[in-house]
Design a protein around this motif. Structure first.
Motif, PDB file in Angstrom:
ATOM      1  N   TYR A 236      -7.263 -11.354   0.767  1.00 46.10           N
ATOM      2  CA  TYR A 236      -7.407 -12.807   0.598  1.00 46.10           C
ATOM      3  C   TYR A 236      -6.042 -13.441   0.343  1.00 46.10           C
ATOM      4  CZ  TYR A 236      -8.527 -17.325  -1.398  1.00 46.10           C
ATOM      5  OH  TYR A 236      -8.556 -18.679  -1.668  1.00 46.10           O
ATOM      6  N   ARG A 237      -5.586 -14.249   1.295  1.00 42.58           N
ATOM      7  CA  ARG A 237      -4.269 -14.902   1.264  1.00 42.58           C
ATOM      8  C   ARG A 237      -3.163 -13.882   0.971  1.00 42.58           C
ATOM      9  NH1 ARG A 237      -7.515 -17.529   3.020  1.00 42.58           N
ATOM     10  NH2 ARG A 237      -8.093 -19.680   2.607  1.00 42.58           N
ATOM     11  N   ASP A 238      -3.321 -12.710   1.560  1.00 44.80           N
ATOM     12  CA  ASP A 238      -2.402 -11.629   1.224  1.00 44.80           C
ATOM     13  C   ASP A 238      -2.197 -10.720   2.432  1.00 44.80           C
ATOM     14  OD1 ASP A 238      -0.707 -10.331  -0.513  1.00 44.80           O
ATOM     15  OD2 ASP A 238      -2.261  -9.133  -1.456  1.00 44.80           O
ATOM     16  N   SER A 239      -1.067 -10.015   2.425  1.00 46.52           N
ATOM     17  CA  SER A 239      -0.759  -9.059   3.483  1.00 46.52           C
ATOM     18  C   SER A 239       0.398  -8.186   3.031  1.00 46.52           C
ATOM     19  CB  SER A 239      -0.361  -9.797   4.768  1.00 46.52           C
ATOM     20  OG  SER A 239       0.915 -10.421   4.594  1.00 46.52           O
ATOM     21  N   VAL A 240       0.693  -7.173   3.819  1.00 45.72           N
ATOM     22  CA  VAL A 240       1.812  -6.277   3.520  1.00 45.72           C
ATOM     23  C   VAL A 240       3.147  -7.020   3.545  1.00 45.72           C
ATOM     24  CG1 VAL A 240       2.259  -5.582   5.920  1.00 45.72           C
ATOM     25  CG2 VAL A 240       2.736  -3.967   4.045  1.00 45.72           C
ATOM     26  N   PHE A 241       3.172  -8.174   4.230  1.00 49.10           N
ATOM     27  CA  PHE A 241       4.409  -8.957   4.331  1.00 49.10           C
ATOM     28  C   PHE A 241       4.781  -9.638   3.017  1.00 49.10           C
ATOM     29  CE2 PHE A 241       2.263  -8.943   8.477  1.00 49.10           C
ATOM     30  CZ  PHE A 241       3.189  -8.191   9.187  1.00 49.10           C
ATOM     31  N   LYS A 242       3.858  -9.628   2.060  1.00 47.81           N
ATOM     32  CA  LYS A 242       4.148 -10.144   0.725  1.00 47.81           C
ATOM     33  C   LYS A 242       4.494  -9.018  -0.249  1.00 47.81           C
ATOM     34  CE  LYS A 242       1.491 -14.433   0.512  1.00 47.81           C
ATOM     35  NZ  LYS A 242       0.496 -15.179  -0.287  1.00 47.81           N
ATOM     36  N   HIS A 243       4.372  -7.777   0.221  1.00 49.87           N
ATOM     37  CA  HIS A 243       4.555  -6.633  -0.674  1.00 49.87           C
ATOM     38  C   HIS A 243       5.562  -5.650  -0.084  1.00 49.87           C
ATOM     39  CE1 HIS A 243       1.296  -8.211  -3.127  1.00 49.87           C
ATOM     40  NE2 HIS A 243       0.592  -8.379  -2.007  1.00 49.87           N
ATOM     41  N   ALA A 244       5.097  -4.573   0.509  1.00 44.09           N
ATOM     42  CA  ALA A 244       6.002  -3.516   0.973  1.00 44.09           C
ATOM     43  C   ALA A 244       6.991  -4.004   2.029  1.00 44.09           C
ATOM     44  CB  ALA A 244       5.186  -2.344   1.518  1.00 44.09           C
ATOM     45  N   LEU A 245       6.580  -4.978   2.849  1.00 44.43           N
ATOM     46  CA  LEU A 245       7.472  -5.481   3.896  1.00 44.43           C
ATOM     47  C   LEU A 245       8.077  -6.840   3.571  1.00 44.43           C
ATOM     48  CD1 LEU A 245       5.673  -4.402   7.206  1.00 44.43           C
ATOM     49  CD2 LEU A 245       7.487  -3.250   5.934  1.00 44.43           C
ATOM     50  N   ALA A 246       7.927  -7.291   2.343  1.00 44.30           N
ATOM     51  CA  ALA A 246       8.504  -8.584   1.946  1.00 44.30           C
ATOM     52  C   ALA A 246      10.023  -8.549   2.093  1.00 44.30           C
ATOM     53  CB  ALA A 246       8.128  -8.909   0.502  1.00 44.30           C
ATOM     54  N   ASN A 247      10.560  -9.539   2.817  1.00 46.39           N
ATOM     55  CA  ASN A 247      12.009  -9.656   3.038  1.00 46.39           C
ATOM     56  C   ASN A 247      12.598  -8.460   3.767  1.00 46.39           C
ATOM     57  OD1 ASN A 247      12.058 -12.129   1.503  1.00 46.39           O
ATOM     58  ND2 ASN A 247      11.989 -10.879  -0.358  1.00 46.39           N
ATOM     59  N   LYS A 248      11.745  -7.723   4.497  1.00 41.58           N
ATOM     60  CA  LYS A 248      12.236  -6.545   5.217  1.00 41.58           C
ATOM     61  C   LYS A 248      12.046  -6.647   6.722  1.00 41.58           C
ATOM     62  CE  LYS A 248      11.666  -3.340   1.345  1.00 41.58           C
ATOM     63  NZ  LYS A 248      11.014  -2.097   0.852  1.00 41.58           N
ATOM     64  N   VAL A 249      11.191  -7.558   7.169  1.00 44.98           N
ATOM     65  CA  VAL A 249      10.967  -7.713   8.607  1.00 44.98           C
ATOM     66  C   VAL A 249      10.921  -9.192   8.980  1.00 44.98           C
ATOM     67  CG1 VAL A 249       9.687  -5.542   8.779  1.00 44.98           C
ATOM     68  CG2 VAL A 249       8.445  -7.690   8.426  1.00 44.98           C
ATOM     69  N   LEU A 250      11.180  -9.455  10.257  1.00 42.47           N
ATOM     70  CA  LEU A 250      10.977 -10.774  10.844  1.00 42.47           C
ATOM     71  C   LEU A 250       9.838 -10.665  11.841  1.00 42.47           C
ATOM     72  CD1 LEU A 250      11.906 -13.727  11.707  1.00 42.47           C
ATOM     73  CD2 LEU A 250      13.175 -12.541  13.528  1.00 42.47           C
ATOM     74  N   ILE A 251       8.815 -11.474  11.677  1.00 37.75           N
ATOM     75  CA  ILE A 251       7.720 -11.517  12.647  1.00 37.75           C
ATOM     76  C   ILE A 251       8.182 -12.331  13.847  1.00 37.75           C
ATOM     77  CG2 ILE A 251       5.392 -12.376  13.090  1.00 37.75           C
ATOM     78  CD1 ILE A 251       4.747 -11.817  10.148  1.00 37.75           C
ATOM     79  N   THR A 252       8.096 -11.740  15.046  1.00 37.44           N
ATOM     80  CA  THR A 252       8.541 -12.432  16.256  1.00 37.44           C
ATOM     81  C   THR A 252       7.364 -12.932  17.097  1.00 37.44           C
ATOM     82  OG1 THR A 252       8.654 -10.374  17.543  1.00 37.44           O
ATOM     83  CG2 THR A 252      10.640 -11.054  16.334  1.00 37.44           C
TER      84      THR A 252
END
Length: 334
Positions: free
Chosen positions: A153-169
């Protein structure tokens, strides 16, 4: 220092060291490797810069929409810099249905999986097949399957393990041609035998009636997440208040949980329509904080913290912000 006011829908008069935009991976990598401190920005609908940001803001303008279909589904590959609602409009015009409940949500396509945006009983993760991204440290292009993204809910790996580590293209969506329309939530329940177009127009009508247009009144949409509590916690609240709005949330555990609208909690705490200098809790949708014109970051943070403290004292529920708040060095928490 360049102004960030037009890059965030909340419209605070803040600035940063520099602003750069990119439209492809190579230009992004060239910019990224030459910046010490940066923040990746999409449509700016979910980011509030509360003070001068001492770094570079990189604006994602990777565009492009491609489509193909088979007997069962429509498949879309969409650039992260595309506008979300414009994508929904295009799909409705072409009768590629499935996004109708998510109409008029502000922001970019690239931000949609980070937040796992949702509305009227639908969350975008149910329509995402894969996500294309670039690893910031190496420049490697990766493909993430839906299950890799750890959506919640309003959450994903992009807020945790991948936060500031990837760019979604790019985000790759799959829209089944045969599916059950989602009309169980809110005003949609009153529709009789609706079509996808009926749902689309009703969602836009309701959102416009309740939510301020950020082009006219600065805001970032829903400021807080709707909290999810246990059945026992909900019962304690329901014993004290009549007709508490709520929705059952299916979980992997034996017992389902209960979602209570944050707007109702904020209203009961007395903040609906309340103003702190030029920050106002919106009169028709208290889940939204607005900029009356000359708001500053300090007032935004003060109002948000007051709401969190009051709701916590009254209901023993700690609201969590849905927006991303930034200070001089980057993301900050409440």
């Amino acid at each position: 220092m360049p102004s960030l006011q037009q890059y965030s829908t909340f419209g605070l008069n803040t600035s940063c060291t520099s602003i750069q935009s990119f439209s492809d991976v190579d230009s992004f990598l060239s910019l990224y490797k030459n910046t010490d401190v940066c923040y990746l920005l999409g449509g700016g609908s979910n980011s509030i810069f509360t003070e001068t940001f001492e770094g570079t803001v990189l604006v994602n303008e990777i565009k492009g929409i491609s489509h193909f279909d088979d007997e069962n589904s429509h498949f879309l590959r969409v650039g992260a810099g595309e506008n979300w609602h414009e994508l929904v409009k295009l799909c409705m015009q072409n009768e590629w249905f499935g996004f109708e409940n998510l109409a008029l949500i502000p922001g970019s396509v690239g931000a949609s999986p980070i937040q796992n945006i949702g509305a009227y009983g639908l969350e975008v993760d149910t329509l995402i097949q894969t996500i294309e991204a670039v690893v910031l440290s190496t420049g490697e292009k990766i493909l993430l399957k839906n299950e890799d993204c750890q959506f919640g809910y309003r959450d994903s790996v992009f807020k945790h393990a991948l936060a500031n580590k990837v760019l979604i293209t790019h985000v790759n969506f799959v829209l089944p041609k045969v599916y059950d329309l989602n009309t169980a939530y809110g005003e949609l329940a009153a529709l009789t035998n609706p079509t996808p177009h009926d749902i689309y127009h009703k969602v836009i009508e309701v959102r416009k009636s309740k939510l301020p247009d950020p082009a006219i009144l600065g805001n970032s949409g829903s400021f807080f997440k709707n909290p999810i509590v246990t059945h026992d916690h909900f019962k304690t609240i329901a014993d004290q208040y009549e007709h508490v709005p709520h929705f059952t949330v299916e979980t992997k555990s034996a017992d389902d949980s209960v979602k209570i609208p944050a707007a109702w909690l904020i209203d009961q705490a007395g903040f609906k329509g309340k103003t702190l200098n030029d920050v106002r809790c919106h009169p028709t949708q208290p889940l939204v904080l607005t900029n009356l014109g000359d708001a500053n970051g300090s007032d935004v943070l003060s109002m948000a913290r007051d709401i969190i403290a009051s709701v916590s004292d009254r209901f023993n529920i700690k609201l969590e912000p849905e927006v991303r708040l930034l200070g001089s060095k980057g993301l900050i928490s409440l």
